[in-house]
Structures are given as structure tokens and as C-alpha cells.
Design a protein around this motif. Structure first.
Motif: not given
Length: 228
Positions: A146-155, A179-192
């Protein structure tokens, strides 16, 4: 960074975070790279971590200057062949492939009433969770189709919070790839970030491996960051 007390949900990547399925993906992509005549390197393998199927294929072809050698139809066929290889390899998957400490961590989250979702770009993630006997702990998962964009996009991580009916700032995302960390950060969440902290240097919190990932350690790390 918000306070630990604000956290209500955890959003997981799958490959390399919950289980060793990244090894199976790498083997299947390696098989495909050999087929199309592209040299398989550690650098190429690292580039594919956390990246979706078609994007991974394009990275492989680009690495061998072959991105214009195949039609979209041929690329779709190659991607399908990789997936078939991966599914064959997955037949041997069981609970022994869960990474150290992760089953206990997920059980602990559930016991403390945190909501849990999966944000994996793998369309085979339901099958993997079932093989690992972890399905029962997940309240929801993002359907990558269902996604339009893959990681590193935050979608994918934005959606990971949405499927739990939570705000981004109420969620922590766990990843082992840049790519995953960039995605989390872009979503405004805390990244581990789980892995080499020099590579995952954009993560809010770093752990060298999964065995260090506990609720207590995450809470301590957040308090240190806030100087509480």
C-alpha cells in the motif's frame, strides 16, 4: 526527544532486528546478482539493507552498469525470481533464528501494554512472524503493497504509528540500517539503531546488538539524552 513516559508504541523493522532473515535476503540477492553478471560485494549487500524489492534490484543492476539492459517486465520477472529463491530459503526458518534478547523484549513490551506494529518492506513478513511464533504480539503491521515510497522515505514509519492509532511522538522505531533510521527520524519518531553506532550515527539511541535492547536500557538512554 520526548520523555519515555510519553511512549505508547514500538514499531519494528524485521530483517536484522527481530530475526536473521536478512541473511536469507542476502543469499537470494547474491544468487540473482550472479545470474545477471554483477559482482557481489559487502558494500552492495549493505546498500540493500532495509530497501524494498524493486529498489534493491535496481541498485544491483546499477552497480553493474546494467540498469538499462532490462525492460520493466524483465525486471519484475527477476524480482519475482529473487522472491522465489528467498521463499525456498525461508523453509528452514524457525524460532532459533530470533536474534538474542528480542523475543523477551517483545514479550516484555506486550506485558507492559505497549502497542506493537511491524514496518517491514518485506511482503513476506506475515509468513516470517508466523514461523518465528511472534505473530500474537503484534497489534498491527504496515502492508508494504500500500506504500508509495520505500525507505529512507518516512512513509512506512508514519503508517506504522497510524495503524496503532498513535501520534509519531508516542512511538519508538527500531532499525539496523541507515535507510531505516532516516525513515524513523523523518516520521518524527524516536529512532533506536541496532548495530555499529558509527554507521547508524543518526539514531537517537544506539545499541551494538539486539541483546542490549531492553525497556530499561531504552528508558535510561532517553533520560541521559534529556539530562534527567
Amino acid at each position: 526527544m520526548g520523555k519515555f513516559e510519553q511512549i505508547k508504541g514500538f514499531i519494528f523493522d524485521l530483517d536484522g532486528v527481530i530475526a536473521n532473515t536478512s541473511v536469507y535476503h542476502a543469499k537470494a540477492w547474491h544468487q540473482l546478482a550472479d545470474k545477471v553478471g554483477v559482482s557481489w560485494t559487502t558494500d552492495l549487500a549493505n546498500q540493500l539493507k532495509g530497501v524494498g524489492r524493486m529498489d534493491s534490484l535496481n541498485l544491483i543492476l546499477k552497480s553493474g552498469n546494467k540498469e538499462n539492459d532490462y525492460s520493466d517486465e524483465q525486471k519484475a520477472s527477476l524480482a519475482e525470481e529473487k522472491n522465489d529463491n528467498y521463499l525456498q530459503l525461508l523453509k528452514s526458518l524457525d524460532k532459533s533464528e530470533i536474534l538474542p534478547g528480542m523475543e523477551k523484549f517483545i514479550e516484555d513490551l506486550s506485558a507492559h501494554n505497549y502497542l506493537i506494529s511491524l514496518a517491514s518492506s518485506s511482503k513476506n513478513s506475515p509468513r516470517v512472524l508466523e514461523a518465528l511464533d511472534l505473530n500474537k504480539y503484534f497489534d498491527a503491521r504496515v502492508d508494504p503493497a500500500t506504500l508509495k515510497h520505500g525507505k529512507p522515505d518516512p512513509e512506512i514509519y508514519v503508517r506504522g504509528a497510524q495503524v496503532l492509532n498513535l501520534k509519531p511522538e508516542e512511538c519508538i522505531g527500531l532499525e539496523d540500517a541507515v535507510a531505516g533510521i532516516t525513515s524513523i527520524n523523518g516520521a518524527g519518531e524516536i529512532s533506536v539503531g541496532i548495530g555499529d553506532p558509527e554507521i547508524l550515527n543518526e539514531a537517537d539511541i544506539n545499541f551494538k546488538d539486539t541483546s542490549e535492547v531492553t525497556l530499561e536500557n531504552i528508558e535510561s538512554a532517553m533520560k541521559r539524552k534529556l539530562n534527567v
